[in-house]
Design a protein around this motif. Structure first.
Motif, PDB file in Angstrom:
ATOM      1  N   GLN A   1       0.827  -1.204   0.000  1.00 40.32           N
ATOM      2  CA  GLN A   1       0.000   0.000   0.000  1.00 40.32           C
ATOM      3  C   GLN A   1       0.868   1.264   0.000  1.00 40.32           C
ATOM      4  OE1 GLN A   1      -2.386   0.085   3.519  1.00 40.32           O
ATOM      5  NE2 GLN A   1      -4.082   1.129   2.546  1.00 40.32           N
ATOM      6  N   VAL A   2       1.905   1.255   0.849  1.00 40.43           N
ATOM      7  CA  VAL A   2       2.766   2.420   0.955  1.00 40.43           C
ATOM      8  C   VAL A   2       3.547   2.612  -0.336  1.00 40.43           C
ATOM      9  CG1 VAL A   2       4.868   3.238   2.076  1.00 40.43           C
ATOM     10  CG2 VAL A   2       2.960   2.442   3.452  1.00 40.43           C
ATOM     11  N   ASN A   3       3.979   1.489  -0.918  1.00 40.37           N
ATOM     12  CA  ASN A   3       4.713   1.555  -2.173  1.00 40.37           C
ATOM     13  C   ASN A   3       3.849   2.215  -3.246  1.00 40.37           C
ATOM     14  OD1 ASN A   3       7.190   0.692  -3.471  1.00 40.37           O
ATOM     15  ND2 ASN A   3       5.878  -0.602  -4.741  1.00 40.37           N
ATOM     16  N   LEU A   4       2.589   1.809  -3.304  1.00 37.17           N
ATOM     17  CA  LEU A   4       1.657   2.413  -4.257  1.00 37.17           C
ATOM     18  C   LEU A   4       1.500   3.902  -3.983  1.00 37.17           C
ATOM     19  CD1 LEU A   4      -0.370   2.179  -6.528  1.00 37.17           C
ATOM     20  CD2 LEU A   4      -2.056   1.384  -4.908  1.00 37.17           C
ATOM     21  N   SER A   5       1.413   4.247  -2.697  1.00 38.02           N
ATOM     22  CA  SER A   5       1.323   5.665  -2.334  1.00 38.02           C
ATOM     23  C   SER A   5       2.537   6.425  -2.835  1.00 38.02           C
ATOM     24  CB  SER A   5       1.233   5.821  -0.812  1.00 38.02           C
ATOM     25  OG  SER A   5      -0.004   5.424  -0.336  1.00 38.02           O
ATOM     26  N   MET A   6       3.723   5.826  -2.637  1.00 38.65           N
ATOM     27  CA  MET A   6       4.942   6.512  -3.042  1.00 38.65           C
ATOM     28  C   MET A   6       4.950   6.735  -4.556  1.00 38.65           C
ATOM     29  SD  MET A   6       6.343   7.286  -0.347  1.00 38.65           S
ATOM     30  CE  MET A   6       7.717   8.085  -1.156  1.00 38.65           C
ATOM     31  N   VAL A   7       4.490   5.726  -5.307  1.00 39.35           N
ATOM     32  CA  VAL A   7       4.438   5.886  -6.762  1.00 39.35           C
ATOM     33  C   VAL A   7       3.524   7.044  -7.117  1.00 39.35           C
ATOM     34  CG1 VAL A   7       3.704   4.814  -8.910  1.00 39.35           C
ATOM     35  CG2 VAL A   7       4.906   3.469  -7.205  1.00 39.35           C
ATOM     36  N   THR A   8       2.367   7.083  -6.453  1.00 37.87           N
ATOM     37  CA  THR A   8       1.415   8.147  -6.757  1.00 37.87           C
ATOM     38  C   THR A   8       1.983   9.503  -6.385  1.00 37.87           C
ATOM     39  OG1 THR A   8      -0.307   6.543  -6.255  1.00 37.87           O
ATOM     40  CG2 THR A   8      -0.977   8.823  -6.455  1.00 37.87           C
ATOM     41  N   ILE A   9       2.662   9.552  -5.235  1.00 38.53           N
ATOM     42  CA  ILE A   9       3.256  10.826  -4.821  1.00 38.53           C
ATOM     43  C   ILE A   9       4.322  11.258  -5.821  1.00 38.53           C
ATOM     44  CG2 ILE A   9       4.746  11.872  -3.070  1.00 38.53           C
ATOM     45  CD1 ILE A   9       3.230  10.212  -0.977  1.00 38.53           C
ATOM     46  N   GLU A  10       5.191  10.310  -6.212  1.00 33.00           N
ATOM     47  CA  GLU A  10       6.229  10.630  -7.205  1.00 33.00           C
ATOM     48  C   GLU A  10       5.618  11.124  -8.504  1.00 33.00           C
ATOM     49  OE1 GLU A  10       9.341   7.914  -8.456  1.00 33.00           O
ATOM     50  OE2 GLU A  10       9.448   7.221  -6.378  1.00 33.00           O
ATOM     51  N   GLU A  11       4.569  10.408  -8.936  1.00 30.36           N
ATOM     52  CA  GLU A  11       3.948  10.805 -10.182  1.00 30.36           C
ATOM     53  C   GLU A  11       3.355  12.201 -10.059  1.00 30.36           C
ATOM     54  OE1 GLU A  11       0.849   8.313 -11.646  1.00 30.36           O
ATOM     55  OE2 GLU A  11       0.792   9.394 -13.534  1.00 30.36           O
ATOM     56  N   SER A  12       2.770  12.451  -8.893  1.00 27.00           N
ATOM     57  CA  SER A  12       2.179  13.759  -8.675  1.00 27.00           C
ATOM     58  C   SER A  12       3.245  14.850  -8.750  1.00 27.00           C
ATOM     59  CB  SER A  12       1.500  13.745  -7.312  1.00 27.00           C
ATOM     60  OG  SER A  12       1.269  15.026  -6.861  1.00 27.00           O
ATOM     61  N   GLU A  13       4.424  14.566  -8.197  1.00 24.65           N
ATOM     62  CA  GLU A  13       5.500  15.548  -8.249  1.00 24.65           C
ATOM     63  C   GLU A  13       6.002  15.732  -9.681  1.00 24.65           C
ATOM     64  OE1 GLU A  13       7.067  14.587  -3.739  1.00 24.65           O
ATOM     65  OE2 GLU A  13       8.227  13.952  -5.479  1.00 24.65           O
ATOM     66  N   THR A  14       6.084  14.607 -10.417  1.00 22.10           N
ATOM     67  CA  THR A  14       6.497  14.695 -11.814  1.00 22.10           C
ATOM     68  C   THR A  14       5.504  15.537 -12.610  1.00 22.10           C
ATOM     69  OG1 THR A  14       7.378  12.481 -11.624  1.00 22.10           O
ATOM     70  CG2 THR A  14       7.076  13.341 -13.845  1.00 22.10           C
ATOM     71  N   THR A  15       4.209  15.290 -12.344  1.00 23.42           N
ATOM     72  CA  THR A  15       3.189  16.044 -13.057  1.00 23.42           C
ATOM     73  C   THR A  15       3.334  17.529 -12.794  1.00 23.42           C
ATOM     74  OG1 THR A  15       1.693  14.193 -12.804  1.00 23.42           O
ATOM     75  CG2 THR A  15       0.705  16.291 -13.381  1.00 23.42           C
ATOM     76  N   LYS A  16       3.607  17.881 -11.544  1.00 25.07           N
ATOM     77  CA  LYS A  16       3.770  19.300 -11.212  1.00 25.07           C
ATOM     78  C   LYS A  16       4.969  19.898 -11.936  1.00 25.07           C
ATOM     79  CE  LYS A  16       1.837  19.472  -6.582  1.00 25.07           C
ATOM     80  NZ  LYS A  16       2.233  19.240  -5.184  1.00 25.07           N
ATOM     81  N   ARG A  17       6.080  19.154 -11.935  1.00 23.35           N
ATOM     82  CA  ARG A  17       7.278  19.670 -12.560  1.00 23.35           C
ATOM     83  C   ARG A  17       7.053  19.836 -14.075  1.00 23.35           C
ATOM     84  NH1 ARG A  17      12.715  16.671 -10.975  1.00 23.35           N
ATOM     85  NH2 ARG A  17      11.651  16.714  -8.965  1.00 23.35           N
ATOM     86  N   LEU A  18       6.395  18.811 -14.630  1.00 25.77           N
ATOM     87  CA  LEU A  18       6.056  18.881 -16.050  1.00 25.77           C
ATOM     88  C   LEU A  18       5.191  20.102 -16.330  1.00 25.77           C
ATOM     89  CD1 LEU A  18       5.483  17.795 -18.890  1.00 25.77           C
ATOM     90  CD2 LEU A  18       3.877  16.190 -17.889  1.00 25.77           C
ATOM     91  N   ALA A  19       4.211  20.325 -15.463  1.00 20.05           N
ATOM     92  CA  ALA A  19       3.310  21.450 -15.648  1.00 20.05           C
ATOM     93  C   ALA A  19       4.082  22.762 -15.595  1.00 20.05           C
ATOM     94  CB  ALA A  19       2.225  21.423 -14.565  1.00 20.05           C
ATOM     95  N   ALA A  20       5.015  22.849 -14.653  1.00 21.85           N
ATOM     96  CA  ALA A  20       5.760  24.080 -14.482  1.00 21.85           C
ATOM     97  C   ALA A  20       6.604  24.395 -15.720  1.00 21.85           C
ATOM     98  CB  ALA A  20       6.644  23.959 -13.239  1.00 21.85           C
ATOM     99  N   TRP A  21       7.399  23.388 -16.182  1.00 14.19           N
ATOM    100  CA  TRP A  21       8.249  23.625 -17.345  1.00 14.19           C
ATOM    101  C   TRP A  21       7.407  23.887 -18.580  1.00 14.19           C
ATOM    102  CZ3 TRP A  21      12.792  25.298 -16.851  1.00 14.19           C
ATOM    103  CH2 TRP A  21      13.632  24.866 -15.835  1.00 14.19           C
ATOM    104  N   ALA A  22       6.334  23.127 -18.734  1.00 14.27           N
ATOM    105  CA  ALA A  22       5.458  23.339 -19.883  1.00 14.27           C
ATOM    106  C   ALA A  22       4.939  24.768 -19.879  1.00 14.27           C
ATOM    107  CB  ALA A  22       4.298  22.343 -19.847  1.00 14.27           C
ATOM    108  N   GLY A  23       4.593  25.273 -18.693  1.00 14.93           N
ATOM    109  CA  GLY A  23       4.097  26.646 -18.578  1.00 14.93           C
ATOM    110  C   GLY A  23       5.150  27.643 -19.007  1.00 14.93           C
ATOM    111  N   ILE A  24       6.362  27.461 -18.487  1.00  9.87           N
ATOM    112  CA  ILE A  24       7.435  28.410 -18.810  1.00  9.87           C
ATOM    113  C   ILE A  24       7.689  28.452 -20.315  1.00  9.87           C
ATOM    114  CG2 ILE A  24       9.918  28.760 -18.572  1.00  9.87           C
ATOM    115  CD1 ILE A  24       9.649  27.769 -15.677  1.00  9.87           C
ATOM    116  N   PHE A  25       7.773  27.272 -20.942  1.00 16.61           N
ATOM    117  CA  PHE A  25       8.090  27.258 -22.367  1.00 16.61           C
ATOM    118  C   PHE A  25       6.908  27.725 -23.204  1.00 16.61           C
ATOM    119  CE2 PHE A  25      11.735  24.807 -21.070  1.00 16.61           C
ATOM    120  CZ  PHE A  25      12.692  25.414 -21.853  1.00 16.61           C
TER     121      PHE A  25
END
Lengths: 322, 322, 322, 322, 322
Positions: free
Chosen positions: A248-272
């Protein structure tokens, strides 16, 4: 295959005998015969069944194997099946069996699909005649104790593996291998549980209240074995729960990581996207765009774009998206 | 439809008789009658009920079918319902029933909605007169044993299916079909559990303490059947837990895969966004952009873009995003 | 290491004695000896075993340690293992053990791998002779009560930690540290459960129905200890369930946050995509694009783009995406 | 409101009587009175209580309603509350109640908040005098049997609904409505479980060992009702587990679908990003870009772009992203 | 603080007395004393302990408070702890306690950390002398009944809250507040469960088989209280399960919503990517692009772009992505 066939009297070894000679010694109430078979053929089993008058259903269970662990009474005989766990060729656990017939003056063990022998058990018993003279029940205890003690290293191995996985569980990028290993540990755990839980349930009836005659003299020893099984079982239960939580925790960590990736992607996409919009504006072909004629229009434009993107970068950074 | 109606005496077949002749043989305490019916009509059931004086509620259960497995005592008669599982036309499991009435000197089996017959059971019984002379209770055991033995292949099939799915569970792209198959296995498992669990609960009362009169002579045989049911049940429990874990792990794998896809998408999007921004810059229409006039401006620009994108690619690669 | 060895008579301390002198006092039915050992060597244990005639299996458990908590009867002797929990060097919980042998006129406690002593227990007992004259059973109660009371601060610490995490659980951005802390609390909880649950199960048999002889005089006191264990266990159960829910809720919050991020990303991407499409249109090189020649074409174009993007921004805002 | 009040003697209807006349018939040991009330007023209940001497607490339960199903003994009177389930106006299940007082020579049923009557039960009882002469206990059985039989259609409806949802569960796009329907089925299931489980627990005590006097003559009939309740309960348990799995699987399917969408999005975004980068390159304003002057530069450029995108499309297709 | 101290005889109030006068009335077997204390000081408790000869361990539990609910026998005295639940200042539930000592001719209630008094209970008892003459056991029942009845409004409030959340659960955008409220309801539920479950377990022993002497006369009343506790417990269990399902469903809804957002984002991104690619093509600077010279090139180009995007929009719409 016959491994040994020995007569004991008052706790001491009397002689190695042949299977056919067994019945000669059964009349002596102070002696008992201890027979060990390995991957017994139908003929060997039939011979033993004939000598001791074993019940057909019990012999059939010993012959076919693939039984769950159990302890059954047939009149004054106690029939037991225990699992022998060992590492198979591919690091998976393989399961063999030992079936034990315990009568008032005999013990017959039949081992199948396992390379673990019980020579050490026999030797230790022979070194302690004061205990061995408790009779066939003590031999039964000694065999059971040996089987149960051999479960501990497997449980410890699972605990170590799980601890290793736990050390990785909050590491980014390890999710895939973690989940594979957790699933693997879970499978081995299941094999061990199948060996331990039914045996524990059955062993709880070998001391205390109504106990089979042959086990009566060794009650406290059987309680000791039962206690070991309880301990293993408690550990397995904890492992099982921990694996569940870890998945369960492993799944949570994946989701958290993905969420952070999504944010970073969103940020760079916005800048460009902002940069692209700006350069697009000055790429339009209107005739009357005065800034295009300025000498410093170009560097100024670049400056504006860099400045805007810099501000965006700084704000994303501050809010933890980058 | 009447399948057979036979009188046995001291373990040996005496004669095939008609249903109407049954009452002539019931007075002989050493004989018993074994009647087998298939998809019995109301008239046939009424005739049998009349001959043996069966309880109305039990007969009604046999007539209506769709009962859960159970073992009930009506006076000195034991009434049993067992599920017969077979593959239906669409690979789904279909469930039939056999209802068995066991009295001191009769056994009546009524089979419904199933193509599985019990001729083999009768033959085997007739070949072992020393066992059959235990009376109607042994026939009851033989029927029950046959029913329970027929569950094993279905359990094995589920185990194989689940193992096949487990082999696929960490394969990328197989998530959708895995989850469908797991759900399918779960449904079949439920059918088997419905057949096994209530029967196991009931069968545990056929040996040991207070046992119905007709089963008393065959206690160790009923314990054997009970042990088989325990074994099946343990396997089904493990399967159920494994399915649960597998669904969870499968979901984890999908999330992990998606997370990796998101990262890869983010990486490529980033690389192309940078390229697009650069070409946008040199597509602007400012008059004073000296590099546009250089002879090697164009290849240089392309080189810069490729270099920047290459560095980005390399860094994404190193951090495991690509 | 021997900590103390004292003879008590009618609730009052008689004298400090040496281990060898113990047997001199065992014949007096109104006296009992209370021996405390710490990290006992094999020789010390052998001496004590010899003096009191302790059962070999119990002594072995005390020697090897790493037992699960339990209460066992060996004849008229009660053997108990309890876990002693303390903070290890790295904030993790470390587990020591105390083994207690209680006979009609002796109490022997053997403490292993723990820095917690029981001097306070002895002092309190000596201050209350009217209770201490209940005999060795009361000492057993006093030791058990002390061990159980020392669990409370750990349980309270877990509750505080969990409350602190709960305060953070709906905070954006705290998911990763929350899940790590929850996992950590869960691990400590498991250590405590291992100490409490088996002891509780065993302690329930020290009052009420069939009770070991030495505990009989102090039944209501043992019920009090049992009640404390029940209370701790109820709290641990609640903690466990709360942790489970918190992990689930934490995962939900991550998913919700990610979902909001995705929406915001989608909104901004949409706005910039529209702007980019517009500037792209006027960047086309068609010869006949009349608006490109207009004097106010450029500001008009910028105005159109800003207006369209503004409308989009306003609508996204209204629907909660931005 | 009084529905009926009838005296029976030796299984046959004697007369319709008024409530006040009841006490005249209570002295006859072979007769019993069967009173049916609907939404009884306080006065009616008081009159009945007075006639039969019912216990105050039981009458209060019948008056207030909203009890959980139960079977309680007050001296030689058995008091029962059963839930009556029916479809409410908005397709939700509404729950009414029937309270039954069964004494040695009377049966009083009080129905509340339900439109289901028991006239059919009375008719069927009157048609079978040989059963009805078992006395008030048989009437109790008949009422209970009627109530329990009315649960079956609701259980069947839930099974059908769930099967319909299961048929949709792997359909793309149905996730939202599936989850709503699953939640809905779960709620109705809970209503049924509340009606069935406590009644089942209580009904298990109406046959076999220590049984209330009034039920003793009809033991096998109560076992039949109990068996029906067991059957319903087993089905409800399976439904509950299936709903749980279905919710989980549904969530998996959403995640899988999203994952596939993400991949497809990534693939198309990639293809168009490449195309956009290429056209951007030839949109740059460098003076020395020889290909811009070529006669076939434009179609060649388009060809290159289409070719590159085509290769990408083909590779994405092959790896299952498109 | 002493609230009252009253002597009753044959169900009627005799007199208000002082604590010191209590012992004068204890010799009368037909009288009993009912003392009520609030936030009792150590002196008051000591005085009461002295008057009635209460057991030290019970008095300590009443003094320290923070006990779990329980019912314990000390000789012929029954000691009970019950939780009093009320709304704290911040809408959270706060938990107080009432400890009750019930002897053959006395009842002592000690209330701590709660503003709920039991004056109404005393008044109602005094109005029903025929019940009150059952003695101290009836007072015990009356107090317990009052405590349990005060749980119902809290349970009802939880049910209403949960229903309100359920009405919102399929609303888009409410996920975050739903999950917070669900977590909140879960916490309050836990407080209530802690009050109810242990009391229920204990109350089940106050009627039926072996019952404390003082409760024997009021068995049916205690069964009534037990039944209320069972009812509350069943409701709490359902609430707990419903919360669990609701959290799971809420998470599903978030995932479904996100999935829909992703699809919509993908669709619009696709449409604009196509438009951008087209305008990019005609923004290239090739010399030989005949369409750029056409008079209607520009409107045609716009038309082509709009048409292509329109077709895409229509197809996405049809497949449910938009």
């Amino acid at each position: 295959m016959l491994v040994n066939c020995v007569v004991y009297r008052q706790g001491r070894k009397l002689a190695d005998i042949s299977v056919e000679a067994i019945s000669d010694h059964l009349s002596d109430p102070e002696a008992f015969v201890w027979v060990a078979l390995r991957n017994a053929t139908d003929e060997e089993l039939a011979a033993v069944q004939h000598e001791f008058g074993l019940h057909e259903l019990a012999v059939e269970d010993a012959r076919h194997g693939h039984q769950r662990p159990k302890i059954e009474e047939y009149g004054d005989m106690v029939f037991t099946v225990m699992h022998l766990v060992e590492y198979g060729p591919t690091d998976d656990l393989s399961v063999g069996e030992v079936a034990v017939f315990v009568g008032p003056n005999y013990v017959v063990s039949v081992r199948n699909r396992s390379s673990q022998n019980f020579l050490g058990v026999r030797e230790r018993c022979e070194r302690e005649p004061h205990l061995l003279q408790q009779g066939s029940g003590f031999v039964f205890y000694a065999l059971m104790d040996a089987v149960v003690d051999r479960y501990f290293p497997f449980v410890d191995a699972l605990e170590s593996e799980l601890e290793a996985i736990e050390g990785e569980i909050f590491e980014p990028g390890a999710a895939r291998s973690n989940i594979q290993q957790l699933y693997d540990v879970k499978r081995r755990l299941t094999v061990l549980r199948h060996a331990v839980v039914p045996l524990m349930d059955a062993a709880g009836k070998l001391y205390g209240g109504r106990v089979p005659q042959v086990c009566r003299a060794s009650g406290e020893y059987f309680r000791d074995v039962y206690d070991h099984l309880l301990r293993i079982n408690a550990t397995l239960d904890t492992l099982r729960e921990t694996i569940g939580t870890a998945i369960q925790v492993n799944l949570s960590m994946v989701t958290i990581e993905e969420s952070e990736t999504t944010k970073r992607l969103a940020a760079w996409a916005g800048i460009f996207a902002v940069a692209t919009a700006f350069v697009g504006i000055w790429g339009m072909n209107f005739e009357h765009m005065p800034e295009l004629k300025w000498t410093f229009g170009y560097p100024l434009a670049l400056g504006v774009i860099v400045a805007v993107c810099g501000v965006m970068y700084w704000r994303f950074r501050r809010s933890g998206w980058l």
